[in-house]
Design a protein around this motif. Structure first.
Motif, PDB file in Angstrom:
ATOM      1  N   UNK A 149      37.974  44.032  51.883  1.00 44.15           N
ATOM      2  CA  UNK A 149      37.407  44.045  53.233  1.00 44.15           C
ATOM      3  C   UNK A 149      36.208  43.107  53.301  1.00 44.15           C
ATOM      4  N   UNK A 150      35.365  43.130  52.262  1.00 43.55           N
ATOM      5  CA  UNK A 150      34.197  42.258  52.255  1.00 43.55           C
ATOM      6  C   UNK A 150      34.618  40.800  52.222  1.00 43.55           C
ATOM      7  N   UNK A 151      35.596  40.483  51.424  1.00 45.75           N
ATOM      8  CA  UNK A 151      36.052  39.095  51.309  1.00 45.75           C
ATOM      9  C   UNK A 151      36.679  38.627  52.619  1.00 45.75           C
ATOM     10  N   UNK A 152      37.444  39.484  53.262  1.00 47.56           N
ATOM     11  CA  UNK A 152      38.177  39.079  54.466  1.00 47.56           C
ATOM     12  C   UNK A 152      37.277  39.068  55.702  1.00 47.56           C
ATOM     13  N   UNK A 153      36.474  40.112  55.909  1.00 47.61           N
ATOM     14  CA  UNK A 153      35.770  40.287  57.174  1.00 47.61           C
ATOM     15  C   UNK A 153      34.303  39.879  57.160  1.00 47.61           C
ATOM     16  N   UNK A 154      33.671  39.696  56.026  1.00 48.99           N
ATOM     17  CA  UNK A 154      32.245  39.388  55.966  1.00 48.99           C
ATOM     18  C   UNK A 154      32.011  37.918  56.277  1.00 48.99           C
TER      19      UNK A 154
END
Length: 134
Positions: free
Chosen positions: A46-51
């Motif tokens: 999630x951090x890699x995709x949405x941050x």
């Protein structure tokens, strides 16, 4: 495949009961830590995709607007440099006046600025508390 005594727990010796309990504990721990590792990986994805890194956005926004060479640098609002000794003298006089005493009777150790972002009701409460002390 399993004997009836292993499924029901009756007629087991102490060694067999401990072995069954140990297997159950190990299987439970493996399942719990497996799920925790899966959750950790999902959160990392999630951090890699949405941050979106705000530093990269600021750099990207600042780069396309170069300043023309003919214009002088934009004049920012001049910062008023007040004489610090004068400011200390004024503040000391104000404290002396509020305490109805002479400035010679005061020993000011330091001054520091405070944020004035308090709501009006908070400032009123602070003022009331200070007035009730003196």
């Amino acid at each position: 495949m399993y004997s009836e005594s292993l499924l029901t727990g009756q007629d087991l010796s102490l060694g067999e009961a401990l072995a069954t309990g140990g297997q159950t504990t190990v299987i439970g721990l493996v399942i719990v830590f497996s799920v925790l590792i899966i959750l950790m990986l999902v959160l990392y994805l999630f951090k890699v995709i949405f941050y979106k890194d705000p530093n990269k956005q600021k750099k990207a926004a600042a780069e396309p607007a170069p300043a023309p060479a003919q214009e002088p640098a934009a004049a920012s609002a001049p910062v008023e440099e007040t004489d610090e000794e004068e400011l200390i003298a004024v503040l000391t006089a104000a404290v002396a006046a509020s305490l109805n005493t002479s400035t010679y009777n005061l020993r000011i150790k330091s001054y520091r600025r405070t944020d004035n972002k308090m709501p009006a009701w908070n400032r009123a409460g602070v003022t009331e508390t200070i007035n009730n002390r003196f």
